[in-house]
Write an enzyme that holds these catalytic residues in place. Structure first.
Site, PDB file in Angstrom:
ATOM      1  CD  GLU A  29      14.165 -53.593 -49.745  1.00 21.98           C
ATOM      2  OE1 GLU A  29      13.870 -54.601 -49.089  1.00 21.98           O
ATOM      3  OE2 GLU A  29      15.401 -53.319 -50.241  1.00 21.98           O
ATOM      4  CG  HIS A  77      13.820 -59.116 -50.705  1.00 23.52           C
ATOM      5  ND1 HIS A  77      14.382 -60.156 -51.210  1.00 23.52           N
ATOM      6  CD2 HIS A  77      14.663 -57.782 -50.901  1.00 23.52           C
ATOM      7  CE1 HIS A  77      15.645 -59.937 -51.277  1.00 23.52           C
ATOM      8  NE2 HIS A  77      16.011 -58.494 -51.055  1.00 23.52           N
ATOM      9  CD  GLU A  99      19.683 -58.766 -51.334  1.00 18.89           C
ATOM     10  OE1 GLU A  99      19.317 -57.938 -52.168  1.00 18.89           O
ATOM     11  OE2 GLU A  99      19.432 -58.945 -50.274  1.00 18.89           O
TER      12      GLU A  99
END
Length: 326
Positions: free
Chosen positions: A131, A134, A204
């Site tokens: 995360e 990202h 991803e």
């Protein structure tokens, strides 16, 4: 590049808004939709992260209320050279997590209680590192704005279906009549989902790779993905089912598959992601193998041990073939 991507996304969403407005109310409807879209784009840039966190009833935690979870994120943020993000917990039995925020200085990460209970420390670290990747790659603005506007498009289409037949002004009627309104109600949500899919699935893979580098343990993230994907099909996430436009934010698709939304998955195949991470681990260069503990870290326990605060251990074996980074 991220600014350009976001601009294209907002332009596409604005075009969908205008198209729906035209099908519902002709030129007048298109003009109103343009004004609404402009306001929504501006509002989403500043507030979309808060809206998404509110949709999933996330509650903020700190070092005092969640010391180990907070410590994991703090250590990973330092490893990545990122500012400390806001840390949230979602009371949901499905193991999952997402990141949001318009930039690294205004970022937030959220994990479900299901994830904190099911995974061990290293697996949690792998997920949160993903995360933070990202955040570092600045995917979060595009992802969060997409979630907010896609939901708004669906609401606009439903609004047109409900109220369109009440409009008797010939200048502001749908040029296609009732068929136009019905078309808007059916096509607009599908178009919004296609725009979500346009956010390349390779983000991803990139977040998996960077997350493995941040945490220093690709196998822990691979094991976490395996566990989360298996549980996501068994444990429903009712909040995500009610807000399917946010599904692409999560590390694994939270939708059960019972809805048509799942046909438009924004996530790559989990098996391919796991194979890529195992190939990355085989490549070495991390200075720590999966059997060695993280020294002086908040999740310092032997890899595969079930002695972490939330239990669990790796369920991923050795790779049988190479992934896309092999």
């Amino acid at each position: 590049m991220n600014f350009f991507k976001t601009s294209l996304l907002l332009a596409a969403m604005t075009a969908i808004f205008m198209g729906v407005g035209y099908l519902i109310g002709g030129q007048g409807g298109m003009l109103i939709a343009l004004v609404v879209a402009a306001g929504m784009n501006l509002f989403s840039y500043w507030n979309a992260d808060r809206m998404v966190l509110a949709m999933h009833r996330a509650r903020r935690v700190d070092r005092a209320s969640a010391p180990e979870y907070y410590g994991i994120v703090e250590r990973l943020a330092a490893n990545a050279g990122l500012p400390m993000p806001a840390v949230y917990v979602i009371d949901n039995p499905q193991p999952n997590a997402f990141a949001t925020g318009r930039d690294p200085e205004h970022a937030a990460v959220a994990a479900t209680t299901g994830l904190l209970q099911m995974l061990d420390r290293e697996e949690i670290a792998g997920v949160m590192a993903h995360e933070l990747a990202h955040v570092q790659n600045r995917d979060t603005l595009t992802m969060t704005v997409t979630a907010t506007i896609a939901g708004a498009i669906s609401m606009l289409a439903n609004f047109g279906l409900f109220f369109g037949s009440m409009n008797r002004d010939s200048e502001n009627r749908s040029p296609l009549g009732g068929i136009g309104i019905l078309l808007a109600a059916i096509v607009a949500p599908l178009a919004a989902m296609l725009v979500q899919m346009a956010i390349s699935r390779t983000r991803e893979y990139a977040a998996d790779r960077r997350g493995a580098e941040i945490s220093g343990n690709p196998l822990a993230l691979a094991s976490a993905l395996d566990k989360i994907a298996g549980a996501a099909h068994r444990v429903p996430n009712m909040t995500a089912e009610q807000n399917p436009a946010t599904a692409h934010l999560f590390i694994i698709n939270p939708l059960s598959g019972a809805r048509m939304d799942n046909l438009f998955s924004t996530h790559p195949d989990t098996g391919n992601r796991i194979r890529a991470l195992m190939a990355m681990a085989d490549g070495g260069g991390f200075g720590r193998r999966s059997s060695e503990p993280v020294a002086d870290g908040p999740w310092a326990n032997p890899r595969g041990s079930r002695g972490g605060p939330w239990g669990g251990g790796s369920s991923v074996g050795r790779p049988s073939n190479r992934g896309p980074w092999g």
